[in-house]
Design an enzyme around this catalytic site. Structure first.
Site, PDB file in Angstrom:
ATOM      1  N   LYS A 130      16.017   4.246   2.895  1.00 47.05           N
ATOM      2  CA  LYS A 130      15.508   3.800   1.600  1.00 47.05           C
ATOM      3  C   LYS A 130      16.273   4.531   0.509  1.00 47.05           C
ATOM      4  CE  LYS A 130      12.141   1.664   0.592  1.00 47.05           C
ATOM      5  NZ  LYS A 130      11.990   0.208   0.279  1.00 47.05           N
ATOM      6  N   ASN A 135      16.200  -1.489  -3.384  1.00 44.08           N
ATOM      7  CA  ASN A 135      15.136  -1.987  -4.259  1.00 44.08           C
ATOM      8  C   ASN A 135      15.662  -2.335  -5.653  1.00 44.08           C
ATOM      9  OD1 ASN A 135      12.445   0.053  -2.877  1.00 44.08           O
ATOM     10  ND2 ASN A 135      13.085  -2.008  -2.343  1.00 44.08           N
ATOM     11  N   ASN A 159      14.099  -8.907   0.608  1.00 47.58           N
ATOM     12  CA  ASN A 159      12.714  -9.369   0.597  1.00 47.58           C
ATOM     13  C   ASN A 159      12.210  -9.314  -0.848  1.00 47.58           C
ATOM     14  OD1 ASN A 159      12.333  -6.364   0.745  1.00 47.58           O
ATOM     15  ND2 ASN A 159      10.171  -6.976   0.675  1.00 47.58           N
ATOM     16  N   HIS A 161      10.354  -7.039   7.016  1.00 43.60           N
ATOM     17  CA  HIS A 161       9.987  -6.031   6.024  1.00 43.60           C
ATOM     18  C   HIS A 161       8.738  -5.275   6.476  1.00 43.60           C
ATOM     19  CE1 HIS A 161       7.569  -5.168   2.249  1.00 43.60           C
ATOM     20  NE2 HIS A 161       8.642  -4.437   2.050  1.00 43.60           N
ATOM     21  N   HIS A 185       6.779   1.376   9.196  1.00 45.43           N
ATOM     22  CA  HIS A 185       6.362   2.680   8.679  1.00 45.43           C
ATOM     23  C   HIS A 185       5.543   3.468   9.699  1.00 45.43           C
ATOM     24  CE1 HIS A 185       7.586   1.051   4.830  1.00 45.43           C
ATOM     25  NE2 HIS A 185       7.209   2.122   4.180  1.00 45.43           N
TER      26      HIS A 185
END
Length: 453
Positions: free
Chosen positions: A223, A253, A299, A350, A379
């Site tokens: 990330k 992102n 996504n 995702h 996660h």
């Protein structure tokens, strides 16, 4: 099999201080657990977001579904739409009841301030509906946990796993990736957690080794969007050197401009399997995709059926990350997979902070989706054993989760754990996810504006 009762239970569980483009995760993550019970005594489980306004809609719709047959998914969808005030005939993602979301990441796990740049015409958007920052309808988000729970019941009644209801599994185990985050050693004022700090290249490599040693992951996702681009280039190169031959991905992102995305994409040639959401919008992604050597994944910019034609015209993406939580459940997600197949797109999946009910649903969906060929995100390691499902049904073997073969989802509710997490929800004081505000407690100058670099 008539629905006689639906229990909706909010839960909270500990979450590490994971950094992202919107800020940092708060100490508690929120989810909502749905249990549907039929007149024949069968029950099914669903899981969804936990923000308070979403929870209120789920509770309201639960009352509206009493008396329906668990097979009546179209009528169920219509009742959810009527209850939240959105017409079923409206284009997917273009209308719905929109709610105010936190200033950090939304319930779907994407930065709220990045949302204004999302959608098929990001460059010219002047306004956006609040609450659906990736333009999915409220109807789909609310409908999803009920649909999953009903498929769980239908599988139990038929004596088959949910993957069979989706066409049958094409793989016996679903690969997942090591999902890496820059993170603090612990939440401020608390003892360091067992994962430790990851604020530089060495910390990221240590984190990857920990997750790979424990779970056997065979691919890695980082990330990004947290540090300046050159630092994230260095992190990817360090991972490439430490784990030669292991596929790598970087998720930004939408934190970078088109120009930065192209520069970094070119510098990382030969190291990335794909680059995820480096810049906002379909048009920007198209510019980047034409200039970098690796495929782009999303996504964020393709999150509704009407986004496919402009995205394909702009050649914006090569990989779509599926998520049944906001595409409207497992069956509708299968329809999205068919669209990807028609357009020649590859697929991954995702993830947001989730528990075992979602992991089971994700695994069944991925197992029954032939063209979902990239390892999925999860996660699960960050939940560090916390769960509302009884242990044993879900496990990682060489980075993959064997598809449960028991009827339905193949998981059972741990009611003691559910009660504990519900009490944690009552006491934690958090009612909506807000990564940005939490970050600003410690860094008042922080901004989640996109693009940042």
């Amino acid at each position: 099999m008539i629905i006689r009762q639906i229990q909706v239970t909010p839960v909270a569980f500990r979450d590490p201080p994971l950094l992202n483009a919107a800020g940092v995760h708060e100490p508690w993550a929120l989810r909502t657990i749905v249990e549907v019970v039929t007149d024949e005594g069968l029950s099914g489980l669903g899981e969804t977001y936990g923000d308070v306004r979403h929870l209120a809609k789920v509770r309201e719709c639960a009352d509206a579904l009493i008396g329906l047959d668990v097979h009546a998914l179209h009528e169920m969808y219509a009742r959810v739409a009527a209850t939240v005030g959105a017409p079923v005939t409206a284009p997917h993602g273009s209308t719905g009841v929109f709610e105010e979301e936190p200033s950090g990441e939304t319930a779907e796990g994407k930065p709220a301030e990045a949302a204004a740049n999302e959608g098929p015409n990001a460059a010219t958007k002047t306004a956006k509906p609040t609450g659906t920052t990736t333009k999915e309808t409220t109807v789909d988000r609310v409908f999803s946990p009920f649909e999953v729970a009903c498929l769980d019941i239908r599988g139990k009644a038929a004596g088959v796993p949910v993957s069979d209801l989706l066409g049958g599994r094409v793989r016996d185990a679903v690969p997942y990736s090591a999902y890496l985050f820059c993170k603090w050693a612990g939440h401020p004022g608390e003892e360091p957690d067992r994962f430790g700090a990851a604020l530089d290249e060495a910390g990221i490599v240590r984190q990857a080794k920990l997750l790979i040693d424990e779970y056997g992951f065979q691919s890695i996702k980082l990330k990004g969007g947290v540090h300046p681009p050159d630092q994230e280039i260095s992190a990817i190169r360090a991972l490439h050197e430490a784990f030669p031959g292991v596929p790598l991905r970087l998720d930004l992102n939408a934190a970078w401009t088109v120009e930065t995305s192209i520069r970094v994409g070119r510098e990382l040639e030969g190291t990335l399997q794909y680059l995820e959401d480096p810049t906002p919008g379909i048009e920007g992604m198209g510019e980047v995709a034409a200039a970098v050597p690796m495929p782009l994944a999303t996504n964020m910019c393709v999150v509704a059926p009407e986004h496919f034609p402009p995205a394909m015209a702009a050649r914006s993406i090569g990989v779509l990350l599926l998520d049944h939580h906001y595409w409207g459940g497992l069956v509708r997600s299968s329809h999205v997979a068919a669209m990807c197949d028609a357009f020649g797109l590859s697929m991954s999946m995702h993830s947001n902070s989730h528990l075992g009910i979602s992991l089971a649903a994700m695994t069944h969906l991925a197992a029954a989706t032939p063209n979902l060929t990239f390892a999925c995100d999860t996660h699960t390691p960050w939940q560090d054993g916390q769960d509302v499902v009884a242990p044993g049904a879900l496990r990682f073997e060489n980075g993959a989760v064997p598809v449960p073969t028991a009827p339905g989802l193949g998981v059972e509710l741990d009611r003691d754990a559910l009660a504990v997490m519900n009490e944690q929800y009552d006491k934690c004081g958090i009612r909506k996810r807000d990564d940005t505000s939490y970050m600003r407690r410690f860094d008042p100058s922080f901004t989640a504006k996109r693009p940042r670099w």
